[in-house]
Write an enzyme that holds these catalytic residues in place. Structure first.
Site, PDB file in Angstrom:
ATOM      1  N   SER A   9      -9.546   1.818   3.313  1.00 39.09           N
ATOM      2  CA  SER A   9      -8.739   2.602   2.393  1.00 39.09           C
ATOM      3  C   SER A   9      -7.721   1.758   1.630  1.00 39.09           C
ATOM      4  CB  SER A   9      -8.007   3.691   3.184  1.00 39.09           C
ATOM      5  OG  SER A   9      -7.128   3.102   4.122  1.00 39.09           O
ATOM      6  N   SER A  66      -9.554  -0.556   7.538  1.00 40.33           N
ATOM      7  CA  SER A  66      -9.071  -0.485   6.153  1.00 40.33           C
ATOM      8  C   SER A  66      -8.343  -1.712   5.625  1.00 40.33           C
ATOM      9  CB  SER A  66      -8.164   0.724   5.980  1.00 40.33           C
ATOM     10  OG  SER A  66      -8.961   1.872   5.890  1.00 40.33           O
ATOM     11  N   LYS A  90       0.859  -1.200   0.000  1.00 44.49           N
ATOM     12  CA  LYS A  90       0.000   0.000   0.000  1.00 44.49           C
ATOM     13  C   LYS A  90       0.888   1.241   0.000  1.00 44.49           C
ATOM     14  CE  LYS A  90      -3.783   2.091   2.711  1.00 44.49           C
ATOM     15  NZ  LYS A  90      -4.588   1.980   3.959  1.00 44.49           N
TER      16      LYS A  90
HETATM   17  N1  GLN Z   1     -12.786   4.179   6.816  1.00 46.75           N
HETATM   18  C1  GLN Z   1     -12.154   4.632   8.028  1.00 46.75           C
HETATM   19  C2  GLN Z   1     -11.767   6.072   7.852  1.00 46.75           C
HETATM   20  O1  GLN Z   1     -12.134   6.625   6.887  1.00 46.75           O
HETATM   21  C3  GLN Z   1     -10.971   3.783   8.342  1.00 46.75           C
HETATM   22  C4  GLN Z   1      -9.799   4.078   7.505  1.00 46.75           C
HETATM   23  C5  GLN Z   1      -8.623   3.214   7.813  1.00 46.75           C
HETATM   24  O2  GLN Z   1      -8.736   2.186   8.481  1.00 46.75           O
HETATM   25  N2  GLN Z   1      -7.472   3.660   7.367  1.00 46.75           N
HETATM   26  O3  GLN Z   1     -11.138   6.655   8.673  1.00 46.75           O
END
Ligand code: GLN
Length: 482
Positions: A154, A178, A79
């Site tokens: 994400s 995420s 990532k």
């Molecule tokens: N969807 C969550 C956010 O927008 C978690 C994101 C993540 O785990 N990086 O913060």
């Protein structure tokens, strides 16, 4: 060579037994990426030189007949929130569009030391803020199962490359879900280990007390093997834990007779899609058949998890993202007439809408007049959420829930409604607030053929039980498919 079918083990064995070479594997994956990533958009940067160099190193080991390290020749993806020396590292943000990192993240360094081959960096929501990958500063990622749908976020790129056979395994980051939510949406396996289990050194910070490093793979065994190579104390991350790393793989396949599985009623209420519920219920039945004891439980503070998460996460983000000022890293706006104006213009042009929204929310929550009302209060509720888990784990060994309330949604479906988007993580943020391990494993598909995931939560540092339970679900699904 069919890259879709390769696992960590089969890739390594093929190199070990000279059925192929690491170089030929890398060729095959880059061909696949060229053919298919145009439609999916999962990679932001490919690092061919680095990949072929590592492949040559692995092939030389194999030629000499040396013992091969555990991930030898396994093509993986990273990532783009992890720093990679000499390779562009953007965190999905335009503000870092030209940033070449000067060092490797510990997770990346350990995976390469274990023989893995980094093919490239995957697309993600900007600074890992999002649930659909639509907040990428570059372009969205499409779900390999249905290109009109999101892969989750994400770490959507890292989940999609595994689902599409464009890498054998990958790593993502999980601040509120995420890794687990995109794993569920793309039909792959993902684990967020205990806070401190894997070093965060070189992970571009979003919310430091919630950020976790973890792998994606096609199988439970693959993520166990990946985690094995990354876990353990790192002097470069003072929050990494000095706790011995068990042999995760050795626990797979061990019987689960008598293992107590908690099913929290708060995770099966309003908002849960009926088909997701049915698939998760069926997986719970399989666990019962395998000898687990199913115990109804309650985690009473669950309704406060999303607001608590969005106060803590945005507060930490507002502080962490202050460093992107056009001076120290990345892109600088050239038309500012004063230093302050240069900062403003750089941040205005370089950061996306969701990131700006969070910086403003977080700054507000931390401001003198509101700190007690928001930030301090959120920290207190966070303790209550953690206590819910402590109490539950007094009576059960693991907890299962749906990973996400629905299967993958359509691109654009939630982009105008940030609150609806935030609910995509309603079942996952709690594990980040409490720091406990959580994992998603596929447990079926809905009528449209979209994957569904079940989440397994465990006690701190008890990844072995989480993996063992996931392995049972995986086997039951494979048996049902045959
Ligand atoms: N969807 C969550 C956010 O927008 C978690 C994101 C993540 O785990 N990086 O913060």
């Amino acid at each position: 060579m069919n890259t879709d079918l390769l696992t960590v083990d089969s890739a390594r064995t093929a190199v070990l037994e000279k059925q192929t070479t690491a170089t030929a594997l890398v060729d095959a994956f880059y061909q696949k990426i060229e053919a298919e990533d145009g439609a999916i958009g999962a990679y932001l940067t490919l690092c061919r030189e680095r990949a072929y160099q590592q492949a040559a190193y692995v092939d030389a080991l194999a030629d000499k007949g040396d013992a091969l390290p555990p991930l030898a020749g396994v093509p993986i993806a990273i990532k783009d929130v992890y720093t990679t020396k000499g390779v562009r590292t953007t965190a999905g943000s335009k503000i870092l569009a030209n940033f070449i990192a000067p060092y490797d993240a510990t997770a990346v360094q350990r995976l390469e030391a274990a023989g893995a081959i980094v093919l490239g960096k995957t697309n993600c929501d900007e600074f890992a803020m999002g649930s659909s990958n639509e907040n990428s500063g570059f372009h969205p990622v499409r779900n390999p199962h249905d290109h009109s749908r999101v892969p989750g976020g994400s770490s959507g790129g890292s989940a999609a490359v595994v689902a599409a056979g464009m890498a054998v395994a990958s790593i993502g980051s999980d601040t509120g879900g995420s890794i687990r939510q995109p794993a569920a949406f793309c039909g792959v396996v993902g684990i967020k280990p205990t806070y401190g289990r894997v070093s965060r050194y070189g992970l571009i910070a979003f919310a430091s007390s919630l950020d976790h490093v973890g792998p994606f793979g096609k199988t439970v065994k693959d993520v166990a093997l990946m985690l094995q190579c990354m876990a353990g104390r790192d002097p470069l991350d003072s929050t990494s834990a000095d706790v011995p790393v068990p042999d995760y793989h050795a626990h797979l396949g061990q019987p689960v007779t008598g293992v107590k599985i908690g099913v929290p009623k708060e995770y099966f209420g309003e908002g849960l899609d009926a088909e997701v519920r049915a698939a998760v219920d069926a997986a719970i039945q399989e666990l019962a058949k395998a000898g687990c004891e199913i115990v109804p439980i309650s985690l009473p503070h669950t309704p406060y998890a999303i607001p608590t998460y969005y106060v803590v996460a945005t507060a930490e983000a507002s502080s962490n993202l202050a460093r992107y000022d056009g001076v120290r890293y990345g892109v600088r706006a050239s038309d500012g007439k004063s230093l302050a104006e240069m900062y403003r213009r750089t941040r205005d042009a370089g950061l996306g809408t969701e990131v700006k929204r969070r910086i403003m929310l977080g700054t507000y929550a931390l401001s003198a007049g509101y700190y007690d009302a928001y930030y301090l209060k959120a920290q207190r509720v966070r303790s209550l959420l953690a206590r819910d888990f402590d109490n539950a784990f007094g009576a059960v060994d693991a907890i299962v829930t749906p990973t996400a309330p629905t299967a993958a949604f359509k691109l654009g479906e939630k982009t105008d409604d940030p609150l609806a988007m935030y609910l995509a993580d309603i079942y996952t943020v709690t594990a980040n607030l409490a720091g406990i391990p959580g994992m998603s494993v596929p447990c079926g598909k809905n009528k449209e053929g979209l994957p569904i995931g079940i989440q397994i939560l465990g006690k701190s540092f008890d990844e072995p039980t989480v993996l063992r339970v996931a392995h049972v679900v995986e086997h039951a699904m494979a048996a049902a498919a045959n």
